[in-house]
Motif scaffolding. Sequence first.
Motif, PDB file in Angstrom:
ATOM      1  N   LEU A   1      40.782  54.585  46.090  1.00  0.00           N
ATOM      2  CA  LEU A   1      40.540  55.563  45.046  1.00  0.00           C
ATOM      3  C   LEU A   1      40.129  54.895  43.744  1.00  0.00           C
ATOM      4  O   LEU A   1      39.362  55.460  42.961  1.00  0.00           O
ATOM      5  N   TYR A   2      40.617  53.687  43.493  1.00  0.00           N
ATOM      6  CA  TYR A   2      40.336  52.997  42.242  1.00  0.00           C
ATOM      7  C   TYR A   2      38.995  52.267  42.259  1.00  0.00           C
ATOM      8  O   TYR A   2      38.325  52.160  41.236  1.00  0.00           O
ATOM      9  N   GLU A   3      38.626  51.720  43.415  1.00  0.00           N
ATOM     10  CA  GLU A   3      37.378  50.959  43.517  1.00  0.00           C
ATOM     11  C   GLU A   3      36.964  50.911  44.972  1.00  0.00           C
ATOM     12  O   GLU A   3      37.782  50.641  45.855  1.00  0.00           O
ATOM     13  N   SER A   4      35.696  51.176  45.252  1.00  0.00           N
ATOM     14  CA  SER A   4      35.249  51.216  46.643  1.00  0.00           C
ATOM     15  C   SER A   4      34.039  50.325  46.913  1.00  0.00           C
ATOM     16  O   SER A   4      33.761  50.011  48.072  1.00  0.00           O
TER      17      SER A   4
ATOM     18  N   LEU B   1      37.172  34.318  55.423  1.00  0.00           N
ATOM     19  CA  LEU B   1      37.441  33.744  54.107  1.00  0.00           C
ATOM     20  C   LEU B   1      36.639  34.455  53.027  1.00  0.00           C
ATOM     21  O   LEU B   1      37.169  34.756  51.946  1.00  0.00           O
ATOM     22  N   ALA B   2      35.357  34.727  53.300  1.00  0.00           N
ATOM     23  CA  ALA B   2      34.539  35.440  52.321  1.00  0.00           C
ATOM     24  C   ALA B   2      35.095  36.829  52.048  1.00  0.00           C
ATOM     25  O   ALA B   2      35.142  37.283  50.894  1.00  0.00           O
ATOM     26  N   GLY B   3      35.547  37.509  53.110  1.00  0.00           N
ATOM     27  CA  GLY B   3      36.104  38.846  52.932  1.00  0.00           C
ATOM     28  C   GLY B   3      37.349  38.853  52.079  1.00  0.00           C
ATOM     29  O   GLY B   3      37.489  39.671  51.164  1.00  0.00           O
ATOM     30  N   ILE B   4      38.267  37.920  52.336  1.00  0.00           N
ATOM     31  CA  ILE B   4      39.507  37.939  51.567  1.00  0.00           C
ATOM     32  C   ILE B   4      39.281  37.477  50.134  1.00  0.00           C
ATOM     33  O   ILE B   4      39.957  37.929  49.202  1.00  0.00           O
ATOM     34  N   VAL B   5      38.299  36.574  49.913  1.00  0.00           N
ATOM     35  CA  VAL B   5      37.969  36.175  48.545  1.00  0.00           C
ATOM     36  C   VAL B   5      37.421  37.363  47.764  1.00  0.00           C
ATOM     37  O   VAL B   5      37.782  37.585  46.600  1.00  0.00           O
ATOM     38  N   ILE B   6      36.565  38.162  48.394  1.00  0.00           N
ATOM     39  CA  ILE B   6      36.038  39.362  47.741  1.00  0.00           C
ATOM     40  C   ILE B   6      37.169  40.334  47.418  1.00  0.00           C
ATOM     41  O   ILE B   6      37.217  40.922  46.322  1.00  0.00           O
ATOM     42  N   LEU B   7      38.098  40.502  48.350  1.00  0.00           N
ATOM     43  CA  LEU B   7      39.217  41.411  48.119  1.00  0.00           C
ATOM     44  C   LEU B   7      40.125  40.912  46.990  1.00  0.00           C
ATOM     45  O   LEU B   7      40.640  41.715  46.198  1.00  0.00           O
ATOM     46  N   ILE B   8      40.310  39.599  46.899  1.00  0.00           N
ATOM     47  CA  ILE B   8      41.138  39.048  45.821  1.00  0.00           C
ATOM     48  C   ILE B   8      40.440  39.221  44.478  1.00  0.00           C
ATOM     49  O   ILE B   8      41.072  39.581  43.471  1.00  0.00           O
ATOM     50  N   ILE B   9      39.125  38.962  44.439  1.00  0.00           N
ATOM     51  CA  ILE B   9      38.370  39.172  43.198  1.00  0.00           C
ATOM     52  C   ILE B   9      38.444  40.632  42.767  1.00  0.00           C
ATOM     53  O   ILE B   9      38.635  40.957  41.585  1.00  0.00           O
ATOM     54  N   ARG B  10      38.286  41.520  43.739  1.00  0.00           N
ATOM     55  CA  ARG B  10      38.382  42.961  43.442  1.00  0.00           C
ATOM     56  C   ARG B  10      39.741  43.309  42.878  1.00  0.00           C
ATOM     57  O   ARG B  10      39.866  44.051  41.893  1.00  0.00           O
ATOM     58  N   ARG B  11      40.789  42.775  43.482  1.00  0.00           N
ATOM     59  CA  ARG B  11      42.150  43.083  43.048  1.00  0.00           C
ATOM     60  C   ARG B  11      42.431  42.512  41.656  1.00  0.00           C
ATOM     61  O   ARG B  11      43.196  43.087  40.886  1.00  0.00           O
ATOM     62  N   ARG B  12      41.815  41.374  41.338  1.00  0.00           N
ATOM     63  CA  ARG B  12      42.078  40.739  40.043  1.00  0.00           C
ATOM     64  C   ARG B  12      41.257  41.358  38.923  1.00  0.00           C
ATOM     65  O   ARG B  12      41.701  41.410  37.772  1.00  0.00           O
ATOM     66  N   THR B  13      40.059  41.835  39.228  1.00  0.00           N
ATOM     67  CA  THR B  13      39.172  42.333  38.173  1.00  0.00           C
ATOM     68  C   THR B  13      39.221  43.846  37.993  1.00  0.00           C
ATOM     69  O   THR B  13      38.681  44.353  37.012  1.00  0.00           O
ATOM     70  N   THR B  14      39.816  44.558  38.915  1.00  0.00           N
ATOM     71  CA  THR B  14      39.939  46.018  38.792  1.00  0.00           C
ATOM     72  C   THR B  14      41.326  46.349  38.259  1.00  0.00           C
ATOM     73  O   THR B  14      42.326  46.126  38.956  1.00  0.00           O
ATOM     74  N   GLY B  15      41.372  46.865  37.025  1.00  0.00           N
ATOM     75  CA  GLY B  15      42.644  47.070  36.337  1.00  0.00           C
ATOM     76  C   GLY B  15      43.701  47.807  37.132  1.00  0.00           C
ATOM     77  O   GLY B  15      44.805  47.278  37.349  1.00  0.00           O
ATOM     78  N   PRO B  16      43.434  49.030  37.591  1.00  0.00           N
ATOM     79  CA  PRO B  16      44.468  49.771  38.337  1.00  0.00           C
ATOM     80  C   PRO B  16      44.908  49.070  39.619  1.00  0.00           C
ATOM     81  O   PRO B  16      46.078  49.124  39.990  1.00  0.00           O
ATOM     82  N   VAL B  17      43.963  48.398  40.291  1.00  0.00           N
ATOM     83  CA  VAL B  17      44.321  47.695  41.521  1.00  0.00           C
ATOM     84  C   VAL B  17      45.212  46.493  41.203  1.00  0.00           C
ATOM     85  O   VAL B  17      46.188  46.222  41.909  1.00  0.00           O
ATOM     86  N   PHE B  18      44.897  45.787  40.137  1.00  0.00           N
ATOM     87  CA  PHE B  18      45.706  44.633  39.751  1.00  0.00           C
ATOM     88  C   PHE B  18      47.112  45.057  39.328  1.00  0.00           C
ATOM     89  O   PHE B  18      48.100  44.380  39.637  1.00  0.00           O
ATOM     90  N   MET B  19      47.212  46.184  38.642  1.00  0.00           N
ATOM     91  CA  MET B  19      48.520  46.673  38.202  1.00  0.00           C
ATOM     92  C   MET B  19      49.385  47.082  39.390  1.00  0.00           C
ATOM     93  O   MET B  19      50.612  47.026  39.315  1.00  0.00           O
ATOM     94  N   ALA B  20      48.759  47.480  40.485  1.00  0.00           N
ATOM     95  CA  ALA B  20      49.505  47.874  41.684  1.00  0.00           C
ATOM     96  C   ALA B  20      49.835  46.693  42.584  1.00  0.00           C
ATOM     97  O   ALA B  20      50.449  46.873  43.633  1.00  0.00           O
ATOM     98  N   THR B  21      49.423  45.481  42.183  1.00  0.00           N
ATOM     99  CA  THR B  21      49.672  44.284  42.985  1.00  0.00           C
ATOM    100  C   THR B  21      51.063  43.742  42.693  1.00  0.00           C
ATOM    101  O   THR B  21      51.409  43.498  41.539  1.00  0.00           O
ATOM    102  N   THR B  22      51.855  43.557  43.722  1.00  0.00           N
ATOM    103  CA  THR B  22      53.218  43.061  43.568  1.00  0.00           C
ATOM    104  C   THR B  22      53.267  41.553  43.818  1.00  0.00           C
ATOM    105  O   THR B  22      52.301  40.946  44.277  1.00  0.00           O
ATOM    106  N   VAL B  23      54.410  40.958  43.500  1.00  0.00           N
ATOM    107  CA  VAL B  23      54.615  39.544  43.787  1.00  0.00           C
ATOM    108  C   VAL B  23      54.525  39.302  45.291  1.00  0.00           C
ATOM    109  O   VAL B  23      53.994  38.279  45.754  1.00  0.00           O
ATOM    110  N   ASN B  24      55.034  40.235  46.051  1.00  0.00           N
ATOM    111  CA  ASN B  24      54.952  40.161  47.504  1.00  0.00           C
ATOM    112  C   ASN B  24      53.500  40.051  47.966  1.00  0.00           C
ATOM    113  O   ASN B  24      53.172  39.266  48.852  1.00  0.00           O
ATOM    114  N   ASP B  25      52.614  40.847  47.338  1.00  0.00           N
ATOM    115  CA  ASP B  25      51.196  40.807  47.696  1.00  0.00           C
ATOM    116  C   ASP B  25      50.586  39.448  47.369  1.00  0.00           C
ATOM    117  O   ASP B  25      49.786  38.910  48.146  1.00  0.00           O
ATOM    118  N   LYS B  26      50.959  38.895  46.233  1.00  0.00           N
ATOM    119  CA  LYS B  26      50.398  37.606  45.824  1.00  0.00           C
ATOM    120  C   LYS B  26      50.809  36.501  46.797  1.00  0.00           C
ATOM    121  O   LYS B  26      49.995  35.643  47.155  1.00  0.00           O
TER     122      LYS B  26
END
Length: 251
Positions: free
Chosen positions: A39-42, A100-125
């Motif tokens: 919902l936050y970024e597609s 590896l390329a897929g998970i790097v893209i997903l990590i970049i998305r999670r770090r640069t998209t505000g709502p997605v990053f805010m929903a990231t827990t320590v467990n996820d990291k």
Amino acid sequence: MNVLLWGVLPYLVIATLVLGTVWRYRYDKFGWTTRSSQLYESRLLRIGSPLFHFGILVVFIGHVGGLVIPEDWTEAVGVTEEIYHFNALLFGGIAGFCTLAGIVILIIRRRTTGPVFMATTVNDKVMYVLLVGAITLGLWTTLVAVGAGHEAHNYRETVSPWFRSIWRLNPDVDAMAEAPIQFHVHVLVGMLLFAAWPFTRLVHAFTAPVHYLFRPYIVYRSRDAREPAPTGRPRAGWSPVGTSDRDRSSR
């Protein structure tokens, strides 16, 4: 140390994986989810998610084939060791880089998209660190094998017998100890990932909706051209079917 790492630790990981999954299912059913952030970024999700999921599926199939199927079985059906390793390195390398390329893209998305990053827990990291570590180390072993050429270590003579011996409850510690250091590190990180699996969002892989591939089609009935379109106000939810607006107004 070899007995501890290759004879005891695997059973501790299996126990943690099984018991942790049972505990998670019984006491955290509402948390058994990927916590989708579509919902936050597609845009990045449509690229990174298929790369990661299809890549990891091929990697998993390759690991099962290399660890479970004995070397003499493939030779018995006419697949020589050279052909096997060529295909394993080729398809394994492609799948590894896609993953590896897929998970790097997903990590970049999670770090640069505000709502997605805010929903990231320590467990996820922690989960992302273990995933990236396991994938990177797997690619490392592949690149080392490619660079070594004909002198590459044959893991089907060391790692594979050790893996199969675990399930026979008689771990071949000496076989695993003979493997090069890159295989040791890769296996250790992999075991750590499986031990943490039940306590992360990765647990959703055990309930993947595979049945969607086999469910019947949903049939939608279009309105008949001869059927008149509805007129007037919509029927109230508590009114019986067939009650007209005039009937309701006269009451």
